[in-house]
Design a protein around this motif. Structure first.
Motif, short mmCIF file in Angstrom:
data_model
loop_
_atom_site.label_atom_id
_atom_site.label_comp_id
_atom_site.label_asym_id
_atom_site.label_seq_id
_atom_site.Cartn_x
_atom_site.Cartn_y
_atom_site.Cartn_z
N PRO A 108 1.64 6.93 19.68
CA PRO A 108 0.38 7.67 19.50
C PRO A 108 0.14 8.76 20.54
O PRO A 108 -0.68 9.65 20.32
CB PRO A 108 -0.69 6.57 19.60
N ASP A 109 0.81 8.67 21.67
CA ASP A 109 0.60 9.62 22.76
C ASP A 109 1.69 10.68 22.84
O ASP A 109 1.60 11.59 23.65
CB ASP A 109 0.54 8.89 24.11
N SER A 110 2.70 10.55 22.01
CA SER A 110 3.85 11.45 22.12
C SER A 110 3.68 12.67 21.22
O SER A 110 3.28 12.55 20.07
CB SER A 110 5.13 10.71 21.74
N PRO A 111 4.00 13.85 21.75
CA PRO A 111 3.91 15.06 20.93
C PRO A 111 5.08 15.22 19.95
O PRO A 111 5.01 16.06 19.06
CB PRO A 111 3.91 16.18 21.97
N THR A 112 6.12 14.45 20.14
CA THR A 112 7.29 14.61 19.29
C THR A 112 7.11 13.79 18.00
O THR A 112 6.46 12.74 18.02
CB THR A 112 8.56 14.14 20.00
N PRO A 113 7.65 14.27 16.90
CA PRO A 113 7.53 13.53 15.64
C PRO A 113 8.11 12.13 15.76
O PRO A 113 9.18 11.96 16.34
CB PRO A 113 8.33 14.39 14.66
N PRO A 114 7.44 11.14 15.24
CA PRO A 114 7.92 9.76 15.36
C PRO A 114 9.12 9.53 14.46
O PRO A 114 9.20 10.07 13.37
CB PRO A 114 6.72 8.94 14.91
N LEU A 115 10.03 8.71 14.95
CA LEU A 115 11.23 8.38 14.19
C LEU A 115 11.03 7.02 13.52
O LEU A 115 11.20 5.99 14.14
CB LEU A 115 12.45 8.35 15.11
N PHE A 116 10.62 7.07 12.27
CA PHE A 116 10.47 5.85 11.48
C PHE A 116 11.30 6.00 10.21
O PHE A 116 11.20 7.01 9.53
CB PHE A 116 9.00 5.62 11.12
N GLY A 117 12.07 4.96 9.89
CA GLY A 117 12.97 5.09 8.76
C GLY A 117 12.34 4.82 7.42
O GLY A 117 12.85 5.28 6.39
N TYR A 118 11.22 4.13 7.42
CA TYR A 118 10.62 3.73 6.15
C TYR A 118 9.14 4.07 6.14
O TYR A 118 8.41 3.76 7.09
CB TYR A 118 10.80 2.23 5.92
N TRP A 119 8.71 4.68 5.05
CA TRP A 119 7.34 5.15 4.90
C TRP A 119 6.78 4.70 3.55
O TRP A 119 7.51 4.62 2.56
CB TRP A 119 7.26 6.67 4.98
N GLY A 120 5.47 4.46 3.52
CA GLY A 120 4.80 4.20 2.27
C GLY A 120 4.40 5.51 1.61
O GLY A 120 4.62 6.60 2.15
N GLN A 121 3.77 5.38 0.44
CA GLN A 121 3.39 6.57 -0.33
C GLN A 121 2.04 7.12 0.07
O GLN A 121 1.69 8.23 -0.33
CB GLN A 121 3.41 6.24 -1.82
N GLY A 122 1.28 6.36 0.82
CA GLY A 122 0.00 6.84 1.32
C GLY A 122 -1.19 6.35 0.51
O GLY A 122 -1.07 6.04 -0.68
N THR A 123 -2.33 6.29 1.18
CA THR A 123 -3.59 5.96 0.53
C THR A 123 -4.66 6.86 1.10
O THR A 123 -4.73 7.07 2.32
CB THR A 123 -3.94 4.47 0.71
N GLN A 124 -5.49 7.43 0.24
CA GLN A 124 -6.46 8.44 0.65
C GLN A 124 -7.73 7.80 1.20
O GLN A 124 -8.29 6.87 0.58
CB GLN A 124 -6.81 9.35 -0.52
N VAL A 125 -8.19 8.30 2.32
CA VAL A 125 -9.47 7.91 2.89
C VAL A 125 -10.34 9.15 2.98
O VAL A 125 -9.94 10.16 3.58
CB VAL A 125 -9.29 7.28 4.29
N THR A 126 -11.52 9.08 2.40
CA THR A 126 -12.45 10.20 2.42
C THR A 126 -13.77 9.72 2.99
O THR A 126 -14.36 8.76 2.47
CB THR A 126 -12.66 10.78 1.02
N VAL A 127 -14.23 10.37 4.03
CA VAL A 127 -15.48 10.01 4.69
C VAL A 127 -16.45 11.17 4.54
O VAL A 127 -16.14 12.30 4.94
CB VAL A 127 -15.27 9.70 6.17
N SER A 128 -17.60 10.89 3.98
CA SER A 128 -18.58 11.95 3.75
C SER A 128 -19.95 11.53 4.25
O SER A 128 -20.26 10.34 4.33
CB SER A 128 -18.64 12.30 2.27
N SER A 129 -20.76 12.52 4.56
CA SER A 129 -22.11 12.22 5.06
C SER A 129 -23.10 12.12 3.92
O SER A 129 -22.80 12.48 2.78
CB SER A 129 -22.55 13.30 6.03
#
Length: 129
Positions: A108-129
């Motif tokens: 979380p503190d590193s400026p370099t792109p993280p090296l992870f071999g496996y990723w999920g497809q993602g889930t959307q989070v939307t926060v509104s006032s």
């Protein structure tokens, strides 16, 4: 091959809470680093939180005190409890994993792109006032 499937995203008002889940299958990592990442439109992907197989965690400064990462090894599931959500938390959230611990907690503190071999497809989070 490892597969990661996120769930739990949705729309919530400012100050609300959501819990994201990431179900893992297809692998058995004795040692691992797992993390949650997010990417908002027009912005680079950023690390939100990580946890290693020793149970150690680290968070991005922007979410410290509001988010909590945890892992249930028996269920092969990673979680992200998000409280006091802000509009700036709006993003697509992804989970990722790799089969080694070294360097996990600095992600979380590193400026370099993280090296992870496996990723999920993602889930959307939307926060509104």
């Amino acid at each position: 091959a490892a597969q990661l499937v996120e769930s739990g995203g949705g729309s919530v008002q400012t100050g609300g809470s959501l819990t994201l889940s990431c179900r893992a299958s297809g692998y058995d990592f004795r040692r691992y680093c797992m993390g949650w990442f997010r990417q908002a439109p027009g912005k680079e992907r950023e690390a939100v939180a990580v946890i290693d197989s020793d149970g150690k965690t680290n968070y991005a400064h922007s979410v410290q005190g509001r988010f909590a990462i945890s892992a249930d090894n028996a269920k092969n599931t990673l979680y992200l409890q998000m409280n006091n959500l802000k509009s700036e938390d709006t993003a697509m959230y992804y989970c990722a994993t790799r089969n080694y611990v070294a360097g996990c907690l600095v992600v979380p503190d590193s400026p370099t792109p993280p090296l992870f071999g496996y990723w999920g497809q993602g889930t959307q989070v939307t926060v509104s006032s």
